[in-house]
Enzyme design. Structure first.
Site, PDB file in Angstrom:
ATOM      1  N   CYS A 193     -11.415  -2.430  -2.667  1.00  0.00           N
ATOM      2  CA  CYS A 193     -10.533  -3.467  -3.606  1.00  0.00           C
ATOM      3  C   CYS A 193     -11.436  -4.564  -4.005  1.00  0.00           C
ATOM      4  O   CYS A 193     -11.399  -4.991  -5.220  1.00  0.00           O
ATOM      5  CB  CYS A 193      -9.637  -3.997  -2.472  1.00  0.00           C
ATOM      6  SG  CYS A 193      -8.282  -2.787  -2.450  1.00  0.00           S
ATOM      7  N   CYS A 200     -10.326  -4.356   1.691  1.00  0.00           N
ATOM      8  CA  CYS A 200     -11.345  -3.358   1.851  1.00  0.00           C
ATOM      9  C   CYS A 200     -12.721  -3.693   0.720  1.00  0.00           C
ATOM     10  O   CYS A 200     -12.351  -4.282  -0.274  1.00  0.00           O
ATOM     11  CB  CYS A 200     -10.697  -2.064   1.898  1.00  0.00           C
ATOM     12  SG  CYS A 200     -10.384  -1.411   0.297  1.00  0.00           S
ATOM     13  N   CYS A 237      -4.481   0.802  -2.202  1.00  0.00           N
ATOM     14  CA  CYS A 237      -4.233  -0.257  -1.478  1.00  0.00           C
ATOM     15  C   CYS A 237      -3.240  -1.235  -2.312  1.00  0.00           C
ATOM     16  O   CYS A 237      -2.889  -1.190  -3.533  1.00  0.00           O
ATOM     17  CB  CYS A 237      -5.485  -1.196  -1.232  1.00  0.00           C
ATOM     18  SG  CYS A 237      -6.689  -0.233  -0.308  1.00  0.00           S
ATOM     19  N   GLU A 271      -3.531  -4.440  -2.814  1.00  0.00           N
ATOM     20  CA  GLU A 271      -4.189  -5.173  -3.810  1.00  0.00           C
ATOM     21  C   GLU A 271      -4.084  -4.583  -5.065  1.00  0.00           C
ATOM     22  O   GLU A 271      -4.105  -5.199  -6.202  1.00  0.00           O
ATOM     23  CB  GLU A 271      -5.616  -5.602  -3.424  1.00  0.00           C
ATOM     24  CG  GLU A 271      -5.681  -6.397  -2.060  1.00  0.00           C
ATOM     25  CD  GLU A 271      -5.778  -5.302  -0.823  1.00  0.00           C
ATOM     26  OE1 GLU A 271      -5.060  -4.384  -0.734  1.00  0.00           O
ATOM     27  OE2 GLU A 271      -6.300  -5.911   0.014  1.00  0.00           O
ATOM     28  N   ASN A 321       0.713  -1.279   0.002  1.00  0.00           N
ATOM     29  CA  ASN A 321      -0.118   0.186  -0.093  1.00  0.00           C
ATOM     30  C   ASN A 321       0.879   1.414   0.010  1.00  0.00           C
ATOM     31  O   ASN A 321       1.840   1.425   0.703  1.00  0.00           O
ATOM     32  CB  ASN A 321      -1.112  -0.150   1.047  1.00  0.00           C
ATOM     33  CG  ASN A 321      -0.388  -0.297   2.629  1.00  0.00           C
ATOM     34  OD1 ASN A 321       0.505  -0.793   2.540  1.00  0.00           O
ATOM     35  ND2 ASN A 321      -1.023   0.413   3.611  1.00  0.00           N
ATOM     36  N   ILE A 322       0.360   2.357  -0.582  1.00  0.00           N
ATOM     37  CA  ILE A 322       0.826   3.600  -0.946  1.00  0.00           C
ATOM     38  C   ILE A 322       0.108   4.595  -0.374  1.00  0.00           C
ATOM     39  O   ILE A 322      -1.179   4.645  -0.748  1.00  0.00           O
ATOM     40  CB  ILE A 322       1.222   3.937  -2.339  1.00  0.00           C
ATOM     41  CG1 ILE A 322       2.222   2.610  -2.897  1.00  0.00           C
ATOM     42  CG2 ILE A 322       1.534   5.178  -2.377  1.00  0.00           C
ATOM     43  CD1 ILE A 322       3.516   2.817  -2.220  1.00  0.00           C
TER      44      ILE A 322
HETATM   45  N1  THU Z   1      -5.076  -1.001   2.803  1.00  0.00           N
HETATM   46  C1  THU Z   1      -4.785  -1.897   1.861  1.00  0.00           C
HETATM   47  O1  THU Z   1      -3.632  -1.877   1.261  1.00  0.00           O
HETATM   48  N2  THU Z   1      -5.476  -2.991   1.605  1.00  0.00           N
HETATM   49  C2  THU Z   1      -6.735  -3.234   2.291  1.00  0.00           C
HETATM   50  O2  THU Z   1      -7.473  -3.903   1.844  1.00  0.00           O
HETATM   51  C3  THU Z   1      -7.164  -2.410   3.488  1.00  0.00           C
HETATM   52  C4  THU Z   1      -6.562  -1.050   3.588  1.00  0.00           C
HETATM   53  C5  THU Z   1      -4.274   0.151   3.257  1.00  0.00           C
HETATM   54  C6  THU Z   1      -4.931   1.131   2.671  1.00  0.00           C
HETATM   55  C7  THU Z   1      -4.270   2.446   3.537  1.00  0.00           C
HETATM   56  O3  THU Z   1      -2.833   2.653   3.328  1.00  0.00           O
HETATM   57  C8  THU Z   1      -4.316   1.481   4.945  1.00  0.00           C
HETATM   58  O4  THU Z   1      -4.365   0.100   4.796  1.00  0.00           O
HETATM   59  C9  THU Z   1      -5.142   1.974   6.127  1.00  0.00           C
HETATM   60  O5  THU Z   1      -6.451   2.252   5.432  1.00  0.00           O
END
Ligand code: THU
Length: 231
Positions: A190, A187, A154, A156, A143-144
């Site tokens: 995603c 989430c 995210c 994914e 995630n970025i």
């Molecule tokens: N995040 C993900 O990378 N994938 C998910 O399915 C849930 C949320 C990340 C996004 C953000 O950088 C951090 O988690 C908090 O929301």
């Protein structure tokens, strides 16, 4: 799977393909294409895809090569990284093979733990990693986060953006890991984006307590939005 291919854009709704190439401050190139979603606001613009992919590889965007005059989010990303904009009909050559890994001995849970170090999470301090598998290899995602919370991506969706940009759209499974929290689980946004590309594929979730659980995408997003009446 070489060069920048505007035709890798996924634009079934607008029919307006877009691509661009980021050059990082270490001199590497990363391409991105526009990836639309049936829920239009979840579309990943080409500039966001290219910059986020660059960041997910531990690199910092420095120059942006463009071959069109309309790009969503351009102002934001330009300001965020003080990007030099370069307009050229022929974008720099980019080798998408670099981001497609074919290590046959990959151990997913070990790789997912290693990958967490590459997450860029100044806001949440919540690293997430993802591995998107095809029949012969996989794409990595972390995630970025950037100064505008609504422009981050995210893990994914980063893995998916790398694959689509490389012209790969057939997937076997997605594996996801977080080391914090009660469970690792994609989430809602995603789920919506993943469903468009792999509605019946398997997801393997690697939870913080070292257990795993397996799910099918269509169980995680039942009765999902669909319509053949969109303009
Ligand atoms: N995040 C993900 O990378 N994938 C998910 O399915 C849930 C949320 C990340 C996004 C953000 O950088 C951090 O988690 C908090 O929301």
């Amino acid at each position: 799977m070489s060069d920048t291919h505007i035709e890798h854009s996924y634009v079934p709704y607008s029919h307006k393909p877009r691509t661009c190439v980021v050059e990082s401050n270490s001199g590497k190139f990363y391409s991105g294409v526009r990836i639309e979603n049936i829920s239009y606001p979840l579309t990943i613009p080409a500039v966001q895809a290219a910059c986020a992919i660059c960041l997910s590889e531990g690199d910092i965007p420095s120059k942006l090569y463009l071959n069109d005059h309309e790009y969503e989010q351009l102002n934001f990303w330009q300001k965020e990284f003080e990007l030099e904009l370069i307009y050229e009909d022929d974008l720099p050559t980019y080798n998408a093979d670099d981001l497609f890994k074919t290590d046959p001995h990959i151990h997913a849970s070990v790789k997912l733990k290693e990958l967490l170090q590459r997450a860029v999470v100044p806001n949440s301090d919540f690293p997430v990693s993802a591995l998107l598998f095809t029949q012969n290899g996989y794409f990595e995602g972390v995630n970025i986060e950037v100064s505008d919370w609504t422009r981050g991506l995210c893990a994914e969706r980063i893995a998916l953006a790398k694959a689509i940009t490389a012209g790969i759209t057939e997937f076997e499974r997605l594996e996801i890991h977080t080391r914090k929290g009660q469970v690792s689980s994609p989430c809602g946004a995603c789920r919506q984006v993943i469903t468009e590309f792999m509605p019946i594929s398997k997801l393997i979730l690697h939870h913080a307590d070292h257990t795993t659980s397996e799910h099918f995408m269509n169980d995680l997003l039942p009765f999902n939005f669909t319509s053949d009446s969109l303009r």
